[in-house]
Design a protein around this motif. Structure first.
Motif, PDB file in Angstrom:
ATOM      1  N   UNK A 195      10.040  10.609 -18.769  1.00 21.81           N
ATOM      2  CA  UNK A 195      10.344  11.446 -19.942  1.00 21.81           C
ATOM      3  C   UNK A 195      11.774  11.974 -19.858  1.00 21.81           C
ATOM      4  N   UNK A 196      12.181  12.431 -18.686  1.00 20.60           N
ATOM      5  CA  UNK A 196      13.526  12.972 -18.520  1.00 20.60           C
ATOM      6  C   UNK A 196      14.581  11.877 -18.625  1.00 20.60           C
ATOM      7  N   UNK A 197      14.286  10.708 -18.087  1.00 18.29           N
ATOM      8  CA  UNK A 197      15.238   9.601 -18.134  1.00 18.29           C
ATOM      9  C   UNK A 197      15.529   9.224 -19.581  1.00 18.29           C
ATOM     10  N   UNK A 198      14.488   8.945 -20.335  1.00 15.95           N
ATOM     11  CA  UNK A 198      14.602   8.794 -21.782  1.00 15.95           C
ATOM     12  C   UNK A 198      15.140   7.476 -22.299  1.00 15.95           C
ATOM     13  N   UNK A 199      15.844   6.695 -21.476  1.00 14.33           N
ATOM     14  CA  UNK A 199      16.477   5.467 -21.957  1.00 14.33           C
ATOM     15  C   UNK A 199      15.610   4.263 -21.592  1.00 14.33           C
ATOM     16  N   UNK A 200      14.658   3.945 -22.456  1.00 16.27           N
ATOM     17  CA  UNK A 200      13.715   2.870 -22.176  1.00 16.27           C
ATOM     18  C   UNK A 200      14.398   1.510 -22.091  1.00 16.27           C
ATOM     19  N   UNK A 201      15.363   1.275 -22.960  1.00 12.83           N
ATOM     20  CA  UNK A 201      16.046  -0.011 -22.988  1.00 12.83           C
ATOM     21  C   UNK A 201      16.850  -0.244 -21.710  1.00 12.83           C
ATOM     22  N   UNK A 202      17.553   0.774 -21.250  1.00 16.80           N
ATOM     23  CA  UNK A 202      18.328   0.634 -20.012  1.00 16.80           C
ATOM     24  C   UNK A 202      17.390   0.375 -18.832  1.00 16.80           C
TER      25      UNK A 202
ATOM     26  N   UNK B 197       0.823  -1.206   0.000  1.00 11.85           N
ATOM     27  CA  UNK B 197       0.000   0.000   0.000  1.00 11.85           C
ATOM     28  C   UNK B 197       0.858   1.258   0.000  1.00 11.85           C
ATOM     29  N   UNK B 198       2.033   1.187   0.630  1.00  7.99           N
ATOM     30  CA  UNK B 198       2.947   2.337   0.605  1.00  7.99           C
ATOM     31  C   UNK B 198       3.358   2.644  -0.836  1.00  7.99           C
ATOM     32  N   UNK B 199       3.738   1.606  -1.567  1.00  8.79           N
ATOM     33  CA  UNK B 199       4.111   1.804  -2.973  1.00  8.79           C
ATOM     34  C   UNK B 199       2.907   2.278  -3.777  1.00  8.79           C
ATOM     35  N   UNK B 200       1.746   1.693  -3.520  1.00  8.53           N
ATOM     36  CA  UNK B 200       0.538   2.136  -4.209  1.00  8.53           C
ATOM     37  C   UNK B 200       0.287   3.617  -3.981  1.00  8.53           C
ATOM     38  N   UNK B 201       0.457   4.064  -2.733  1.00  6.81           N
ATOM     39  CA  UNK B 201       0.171   5.471  -2.429  1.00  6.81           C
ATOM     40  C   UNK B 201       1.120   6.395  -3.182  1.00  6.81           C
ATOM     41  N   UNK B 202       2.376   5.968  -3.322  1.00  5.03           N
ATOM     42  CA  UNK B 202       3.335   6.772  -4.094  1.00  5.03           C
ATOM     43  C   UNK B 202       2.884   6.854  -5.550  1.00  5.03           C
ATOM     44  N   UNK B 203       2.446   5.725  -6.086  1.00  4.07           N
ATOM     45  CA  UNK B 203       1.981   5.685  -7.470  1.00  4.07           C
ATOM     46  C   UNK B 203       0.735   6.549  -7.636  1.00  4.07           C
ATOM     47  N   UNK B 204      -0.219   6.416  -6.713  1.00  4.90           N
ATOM     48  CA  UNK B 204      -1.488   7.126  -6.838  1.00  4.90           C
ATOM     49  C   UNK B 204      -1.302   8.644  -6.783  1.00  4.90           C
ATOM     50  N   UNK B 205      -0.535   9.103  -5.799  1.00  2.00           N
ATOM     51  CA  UNK B 205      -0.434  10.542  -5.559  1.00  2.00           C
ATOM     52  C   UNK B 205       0.536  11.219  -6.521  1.00  2.00           C
ATOM     53  N   UNK B 206       1.552  10.487  -6.974  1.00  8.32           N
ATOM     54  CA  UNK B 206       2.624  11.107  -7.755  1.00  8.32           C
ATOM     55  C   UNK B 206       2.696  10.578  -9.184  1.00  8.32           C
ATOM     56  N   UNK B 207       1.561  10.249  -9.762  1.00  5.34           N
ATOM     57  CA  UNK B 207       1.563   9.692 -11.123  1.00  5.34           C
ATOM     58  C   UNK B 207       2.173  10.659 -12.127  1.00  5.34           C
ATOM     59  N   UNK B 208       1.825  11.938 -12.047  1.00  4.31           N
ATOM     60  CA  UNK B 208       2.367  12.909 -13.011  1.00  4.31           C
ATOM     61  C   UNK B 208       3.870  13.065 -12.857  1.00  4.31           C
ATOM     62  N   UNK B 209       4.356  13.028 -11.613  1.00  2.00           N
ATOM     63  CA  UNK B 209       5.795  13.121 -11.386  1.00  2.00           C
ATOM     64  C   UNK B 209       6.509  11.910 -11.986  1.00  2.00           C
ATOM     65  N   UNK B 210       5.895  10.711 -11.832  1.00  3.67           N
ATOM     66  CA  UNK B 210       6.507   9.510 -12.397  1.00  3.67           C
ATOM     67  C   UNK B 210       6.585   9.605 -13.922  1.00  3.67           C
ATOM     68  N   UNK B 211       5.561  10.155 -14.520  1.00  2.00           N
ATOM     69  CA  UNK B 211       5.561  10.328 -15.972  1.00  2.00           C
ATOM     70  C   UNK B 211       6.667  11.278 -16.411  1.00  2.00           C
ATOM     71  N   UNK B 212       6.844  12.363 -15.669  1.00  2.00           N
ATOM     72  CA  UNK B 212       7.885  13.336 -16.001  1.00  2.00           C
ATOM     73  C   UNK B 212       9.278  12.735 -15.803  1.00  2.00           C
TER      74      UNK B 212
END
Length: 239
Positions: free
Chosen positions: A191-198, A173-188
């Motif tokens: 995007x900044x990381x950029x290296x999907x394969x790595x 649930x702790x991990x879920x809460x991070x995902x739920x509240x910070x979804x936009x931050x995770x998306x950003x």
């Protein structure tokens, strides 16, 4: 506060926030109508008409909710209320785009939390969680090959699956809460990381170590993975 159906149609919010707003509105509808896990919702087309948006836009919002456990999309059957809907905390739709400082703080918080969870997962190896990790890896590989923009949700599901593999519902649930509240931050961050394969390669390595039951190596690999992300994001932000 959840937006209502009247939020949509003409004068819609900008595209970046529309899926989040829709997801929030659907969650509000589920709460308002006292729907329970397993209850069936209207079809995707009917929901799109109800919220006055295009069908692909509604499907994207539902997939966001599905990644968080709020709904379940069953091919050929329909849309159902998910198990997590009663404890979901979705982000404020009026929140501004996350700042660099917030992104780094989020990653540093995850660096403190997730390595011990990976070690626990390697110790417990709950079969459902391990199976979910493998499924999300397969889905991530497909997303990379096809250029599917839903990759960021799949990656979040991977980290949720690791918590599930640890067999501790509170940590999950702790991990879920991070995902739920910070979804936009995770998306950003993605995007900044950029290296999907790595990113995929590091996720696969963590999975293999958990499957092998090597708790210390899994902990170390998760810490290195998140530290790598932090360093890359720091560089991108300073460019």
């Amino acid at each position: 506060m959840y937006p209502s159906e009247t939020t949509f149609g003409p004068g819609q919010p900008e595209r970046r926030n529309l899926s989040n707003d829709l997801a929030t509105a659907v969650a509000a509808m589920i709460h308002r109508e006292s729907l329970q896990p397993g209850d069936q919702l209207d079809s995707v087309k009917a929901l799109a008409e109800r919220f006055q948006v295009a069908v692909p836009t509604m499907r994207e919002a539902l997939r966001r909710l599905e990644a968080m456990g709020g709904v379940l999309l069953r091919h050929g059957s329909g849309v159902y209320v998910g198990d997590n809907v009663r404890r979901m905390v979705l982000p404020n739709p009026l929140s501004p785009k996350p700042t660099g400082g917030v992104l780094i703080e989020l990653l540093e918080a995850r660096l403190q939390i997730e390595p011990p969870i990976a070690a626990l997962a390697a110790t417990v190896r709950d079969p459902r969680g391990v199976g979910s990790m493998r499924s999300t890896l397969d889905e991530a590989q497909r997303c990379i090959a096809e250029g599917d923009e839903q990759l960021w949700l799949v990656n979040l599901n991977f980290h949720r699956a690791i918590a599930a593999a640890g067999g501790n519902t509170i940590l999950a649930e702790v991990i879920d809460s991070i995902v739920f509240v910070h979804a936009e931050e995770q998306l950003e961050i993605l995007r900044l990381h950029g290296d999907q394969e790595r990113d995929f390669t590091e996720h696969r390595q963590i999975t293999e170590l958990i499957e092998e039951g090597d708790a210390q190596a899994a902990r170390r690999a998760m810490a290195e993975h998140l530290d790598n992300v932090i360093q890359i994001v720091r560089r991108r932000l300073s460019d």
